[in-house]
Design a protein around this motif. Structure first.
Motif, PDB file in Angstrom:
ATOM      1  N   GLY A   1       0.771  -1.241   0.000  1.00  0.00           N
ATOM      2  CA  GLY A   1       0.000   0.000   0.000  1.00  0.00           C
ATOM      3  C   GLY A   1       0.794   1.279   0.000  1.00  0.00           C
ATOM      4  N   THR A   2       1.900   1.324   0.749  1.00  0.00           N
ATOM      5  CA  THR A   2       2.737   2.521   0.790  1.00  0.00           C
ATOM      6  C   THR A   2       4.180   2.121   0.573  1.00  0.00           C
ATOM      7  N   ILE A   3       4.791   2.714  -0.427  1.00  0.00           N
ATOM      8  CA  ILE A   3       6.187   2.441  -0.746  1.00  0.00           C
ATOM      9  C   ILE A   3       6.959   3.754  -0.699  1.00  0.00           C
ATOM     10  N   GLY A   4       7.977   3.777   0.125  1.00  0.00           N
ATOM     11  CA  GLY A   4       8.885   4.916   0.151  1.00  0.00           C
ATOM     12  C   GLY A   4      10.093   4.614  -0.713  1.00  0.00           C
ATOM     13  N   ILE A   5      10.621   5.632  -1.375  1.00  0.00           N
ATOM     14  CA  ILE A   5      11.807   5.462  -2.216  1.00  0.00           C
ATOM     15  C   ILE A   5      12.822   6.537  -1.846  1.00  0.00           C
ATOM     16  N   ILE A   6      14.031   6.103  -1.498  1.00  0.00           N
ATOM     17  CA  ILE A   6      15.132   7.027  -1.231  1.00  0.00           C
ATOM     18  C   ILE A   6      16.192   6.845  -2.309  1.00  0.00           C
ATOM     19  N   ASP A   7      16.493   7.910  -3.040  1.00  0.00           N
ATOM     20  CA  ASP A   7      17.567   7.885  -4.036  1.00  0.00           C
ATOM     21  C   ASP A   7      17.823   9.320  -4.464  1.00  0.00           C
ATOM     22  N   ASP A   8      19.073   9.737  -4.424  1.00  0.00           N
ATOM     23  CA  ASP A   8      19.400  11.119  -4.799  1.00  0.00           C
ATOM     24  C   ASP A   8      19.997  11.210  -6.197  1.00  0.00           C
ATOM     25  N   ASP A   9      19.956  10.112  -6.948  1.00  0.00           N
ATOM     26  CA  ASP A   9      20.612  10.043  -8.251  1.00  0.00           C
ATOM     27  C   ASP A   9      19.638  10.371  -9.392  1.00  0.00           C
ATOM     28  N   HIS A  10      20.207  10.575 -10.572  1.00  0.00           N
ATOM     29  CA  HIS A  10      19.442  10.794 -11.797  1.00  0.00           C
ATOM     30  C   HIS A  10      19.680   9.625 -12.752  1.00  0.00           C
ATOM     31  N   VAL A  11      18.722   9.375 -13.633  1.00  0.00           N
ATOM     32  CA  VAL A  11      18.820   8.275 -14.587  1.00  0.00           C
ATOM     33  C   VAL A  11      19.899   8.589 -15.625  1.00  0.00           C
TER      34      VAL A  11
ATOM     35  N   LYS B   1      15.762   9.599 -10.263  1.00  0.00           N
ATOM     36  CA  LYS B   1      15.306   8.211 -10.234  1.00  0.00           C
ATOM     37  C   LYS B   1      14.026   8.045  -9.437  1.00  0.00           C
ATOM     38  N   THR B   2      13.847   8.825  -8.380  1.00  0.00           N
ATOM     39  CA  THR B   2      12.605   8.727  -7.613  1.00  0.00           C
ATOM     40  C   THR B   2      11.410   9.094  -8.486  1.00  0.00           C
ATOM     41  N   ALA B   3      11.548  10.150  -9.286  1.00  0.00           N
ATOM     42  CA  ALA B   3      10.444  10.591 -10.148  1.00  0.00           C
ATOM     43  C   ALA B   3      10.198   9.601 -11.270  1.00  0.00           C
TER      44      ALA B   3
ATOM     45  N   HIS C   1      11.728  10.423  -1.609  1.00  0.00           N
ATOM     46  CA  HIS C   1      12.782  11.149  -0.895  1.00  0.00           C
ATOM     47  C   HIS C   1      14.008  11.231  -1.798  1.00  0.00           C
ATOM     48  N   PRO C   2      14.071  12.264  -2.651  1.00  0.00           N
ATOM     49  CA  PRO C   2      15.219  12.406  -3.545  1.00  0.00           C
ATOM     50  C   PRO C   2      16.421  12.978  -2.808  1.00  0.00           C
ATOM     51  N   THR C   3      16.922  12.228  -1.884  1.00  0.00           N
ATOM     52  CA  THR C   3      17.992  12.689  -1.020  1.00  0.00           C
ATOM     53  C   THR C   3      18.899  11.518  -0.676  1.00  0.00           C
ATOM     54  N   ARG C   4      20.015  11.800  -0.072  1.00  0.00           N
ATOM     55  CA  ARG C   4      20.932  10.754   0.390  1.00  0.00           C
ATOM     56  C   ARG C   4      20.649  10.454   1.855  1.00  0.00           C
ATOM     57  N   LEU C   5      20.678   9.189   2.209  1.00  0.00           N
ATOM     58  CA  LEU C   5      20.494   8.810   3.601  1.00  0.00           C
ATOM     59  C   LEU C   5      21.744   9.211   4.390  1.00  0.00           C
ATOM     60  N   THR C   6      21.546   9.895   5.499  1.00  0.00           N
ATOM     61  CA  THR C   6      22.659  10.368   6.316  1.00  0.00           C
ATOM     62  C   THR C   6      22.397  10.034   7.781  1.00  0.00           C
ATOM     63  N   PRO C   7      23.420  10.127   8.638  1.00  0.00           N
ATOM     64  CA  PRO C   7      23.183   9.912  10.062  1.00  0.00           C
ATOM     65  C   PRO C   7      22.165  10.881  10.640  1.00  0.00           C
ATOM     66  N   GLU C   8      22.017  12.043  10.007  1.00  0.00           N
ATOM     67  CA  GLU C   8      21.080  13.055  10.519  1.00  0.00           C
ATOM     68  C   GLU C   8      19.631  12.744  10.167  1.00  0.00           C
ATOM     69  N   ASN C   9      19.386  12.092   9.015  1.00  0.00           N
ATOM     70  CA  ASN C   9      17.994  11.884   8.606  1.00  0.00           C
ATOM     71  C   ASN C   9      17.552  10.422   8.633  1.00  0.00           C
ATOM     72  N   ALA C  10      18.477   9.493   8.886  1.00  0.00           N
ATOM     73  CA  ALA C  10      18.165   8.065   8.754  1.00  0.00           C
ATOM     74  C   ALA C  10      17.000   7.627   9.632  1.00  0.00           C
ATOM     75  N   GLU C  11      17.025   7.968  10.886  1.00  0.00           N
ATOM     76  CA  GLU C  11      15.975   7.490  11.790  1.00  0.00           C
ATOM     77  C   GLU C  11      14.618   8.099  11.452  1.00  0.00           C
ATOM     78  N   ASP C  12      14.595   9.376  11.061  1.00  0.00           N
ATOM     79  CA  ASP C  12      13.332  10.004  10.685  1.00  0.00           C
ATOM     80  C   ASP C  12      12.742   9.348   9.440  1.00  0.00           C
ATOM     81  N   LEU C  13      13.587   9.026   8.448  1.00  0.00           N
ATOM     82  CA  LEU C  13      13.091   8.441   7.211  1.00  0.00           C
ATOM     83  C   LEU C  13      12.676   6.985   7.397  1.00  0.00           C
ATOM     84  N   ILE C  14      13.399   6.254   8.205  1.00  0.00           N
ATOM     85  CA  ILE C  14      13.136   4.823   8.398  1.00  0.00           C
ATOM     86  C   ILE C  14      11.998   4.577   9.389  1.00  0.00           C
TER      87      ILE C  14
END
Length: 257
Positions: A55-65, A85-87, A105-118
């Motif tokens: 039902g809900t899929i999150g996608i994390i990737d800061d790259d372009h095709v 790539k997210t788009a 989430h067109p961003t890179r996973l970092t120690p600052e945002n990992a817990e909030d995103l996960i």
């Protein structure tokens, strides 16, 4: 939950499975899965999760095709070159199944945002291509009590494992398996070594299958084990992964940082 006529037809092959049925399909529709990386693993993984009605899929990737991605990253198309790539993945998923809600989430996973995103997801699917991120994801999953289904690729091989030490004190985490991040000279990507494109399809599909089993609570989990796939020999084997009682993430914390 009452299914619409369209859902009854769309998921009919699930509904007739005694291990899935209506209750299982509801579980899939209510599930929240975060996919880290919309590349070689993420491409088939995302398509099968969406097709199954997660039902809900999150996608994390800061790259372009890029053009070189298209040999294996089948969720993207030639006209998507230069697009995030997210788009690009979202467009394909929306065309496949309108039941799926996407959190991009067109961003890179970092120690600052990992817990909030996960934190808001049930299951985390790691399809990234570097060890630093894999350790970051693992440590956040252990802290938050999230099930992690991790996969990795080589030129002609792949591996899949499920890590959920919160479910059983005997289960290892990813850091039990690989305690340290290899140095830069030891880390090689598919750009360095190459990869036979279909290998990513096989391993990403197996990762999707393992996630669906975890959501449905069916079959035998890969928790405490790792599956190794060899495309050239067309063989697979499963070996046990012991828990490291001194693991600094899920054990006593006495392991070497």
């Amino acid at each position: 939950m009452d299914f619409t006529d369209e859902q009854l037809e769309r998921y009919s092959r699930h509904l007739v499975l005694k291990e899935v049925g209506g209750a299982g399909q509801v579980a899939l529709l209510n599930a929240r899965v975060l996919v880290i990386g919309a590349g070689g693993l993420g491409a088939p993984l995302l398509m099968y999760l969406a097709a199954a009605g997660v039902g809900t899929i999150g996608i994390i990737d800061d790259d372009h095709v890029e053009l070189s991605n298209l040999q294996r990253q089948i969720i993207h198309r030639t006209q998507d070159i230069g697009v995030r790539k997210t788009a690009s993945a979202a467009k394909r998923i929306n065309n496949l199944n309108s039941d799926v809600k996407l959190e991009l989430h067109p961003t890179r996973l970092t120690p600052e945002n990992a817990e909030d995103l996960i934190g808001s997801f049930d299951i985390i699917a790691d399809g990234c291509d570097n060890f630093e991120t894999r350790h970051l994801v693992n440590d956040a999953c252990v802290k938050l009590g999230k099930t992690l289904v991790s996969a990795a690729l080589g030129p002609y091989e792949g591996q899949i494992a499920t890590f959920k030490p919160h479910a059983n004190s005997d289960y290892p985490c990813y850091r039990c398996f690989l305690p340290h991040t290899p140095g830069e000279d030891e880390q090689r990507t598919c750009a360095d070594t190459g990869i036979l494109g279909a290998v990513a399809g096989v391993v990403g599909s197996l990762q999707a299958l393992e996630i669906l089993k975890e959501i449905l609570g069916i079959g035998e989990s890969l928790a405490g084990k790792i599956m190794l796939f060899d495309a050239l020999a067309m063989t697979s084997r499963i070996i046990g992964l012991p828990k490291d009682i001194s693991c600094r993430t899920c054990g006593s914390g006495e392991g070497t940082p």
